[in-house]
Design an enzyme around this catalytic site. Structure first.
Site, short mmCIF file in Angstrom:
data_model
loop_
_atom_site.label_atom_id
_atom_site.label_comp_id
_atom_site.label_asym_id
_atom_site.label_seq_id
_atom_site.Cartn_x
_atom_site.Cartn_y
_atom_site.Cartn_z
N LYS A 285 6.82 3.00 -3.75
CA LYS A 285 5.43 2.74 -4.17
C LYS A 285 4.75 3.97 -4.78
CE LYS A 285 4.68 -1.14 -1.13
NZ LYS A 285 3.99 -1.69 0.02
N TYR B 222 7.21 -7.98 9.46
CA TYR B 222 7.26 -9.39 9.86
C TYR B 222 8.72 -9.82 9.97
CZ TYR B 222 7.84 -9.34 4.86
OH TYR B 222 8.29 -9.01 3.61
#
Ligand code: NDP
Length: 265
Positions: free
Chosen positions: A66, A211
């Protein structure tokens, strides 16, 4: 020609982004391809350039690229500039644009669970995702925002870039906190996340950016073992994808139904 989209990362095979973007496309009657692209550490910039040269329309970027995506862009949105990290790229008027939709994704999902103003917030981890959520959380007027960073160089940069936060090592943190956010990649790396029991006894709301389908994440399990309310980052994933979809297609998809479908997988 069918529009081409993708997510680049390493690892990336686990990504649910293709499924989510195809659901949004179906909902909004767009026809597109969305693929996962595993990129080697030294090939990121070359792969991004090649993707757009080959008429790619939009790219999501995930860990660990990122900050490099941000550095590559020639135009960045205001929130992306604050984050210093990008998860969404596209080309407009021959310029590479970057945005960071992680922050708005987290806030939209947190709003389903808690009221944010005046909360004492602890973020554990200081990578690209943490950088994307700090400013939006500060905008929600917390009582305090502490970031646990185990790397001294990163801590120095964080203090410079976000003067309103407290930055500490885990051993220096005592709480109490109202909201604890796990922004580490510990569960992906299969490492233990050493959050001291003391910060959980006041039963803060716990949010794991990570998750897992079918299973609670290790952090969610750990938090629940202290009777804390805890959720994983699936809702954030869908919300940040919806914002990226909006940037690329100019239409905001509904998220609830997609989130429900993913919870049933
Ligand atoms: P990065 O690799 O950029 O950063 C990871 C951070 O975690 C670093 O600060 C690293 O510290 C720290 N860390 C790793 N292992 C441990 C450990 N065992 N104990 C303490 N700190 C640790 O990853 P991202 O920031 O991009 O992603 C972080 C997490 O957020 C991932 O699980 C990712 O899947 C999730 N995520 C979820 C999103 C969603 O939509 N739900 C969106 C974005 C990310 P150091 O620098 O010292 O190595």
């Amino acid at each position: 020609m069918i529009s081409r989209f993708a997510v680049m990362g390493n690892p990336v095979a686990h990504s649910l982004s293709p499924l989510i973007h195809q659901s949004f496309a179906q909902q909004t009657q767009k026809i597109l391809t969305y693929e996962t692209m595993l990129v080697e550490e030294d090939e990121f910039e070359e792969q991004v350039s090649a993707f757009f040269r080959q008429h790619g329309k939009g790219l999501n970027v995930t860990s660990p690229f990122k900050q490099r995506a941000f550095a590559m862009a020639t135009r960045v949105t205001a929130r992306c500039k604050k984050a210093g990290a990008a998860n969404t790229l596209w080309v407009a008027e021959h310029r590479l644009w970057a945005d960071n939709t992680d922050g708005v994704g987290l806030i939209n999902d947190l709003n389903r669970h808690i009221e944010l103003p005046d909360k004492r917030i602890l973020i554990v981890g200081a990578g690209g995702a943490a950088r994307g959520i700090i400013s939006p959380l500060l905008d929600s007027k917390p009582a305090s925002l502490t970031v646990v960073c185990r790397n001294d160089d990163k801590a120095q940069v964080l203090r410079r870039d976000f003067p309103h936060i407290l930055c500490a090592r885990m051993a220096e943190v005592s709480g109490p906190f109202d909201l604890i956010i796990n922004a580490t990649s510990a569960s992906i790396l299969g490492e233990d996340l050493l959050i001291p029991q003391e910060v959980l006894v006041s039963k803060p709301f716990c949010y794991d950016l990570a998750y897992q389908l079918n299973n609670a994440t290790p952090f969610v399990r750990y938090a629940k073992s202290f009777s804390c309310a805890a959720v994983d980052g699936l809702g954030m994933l869908v919300e940040q994808a919806a914002e990226a979809f909006y940037l690329w297609h100019g239409v905001k998809p509904f998220t609830e139904q997609v989130l429900m479908q993913l919870r049933l997988i």
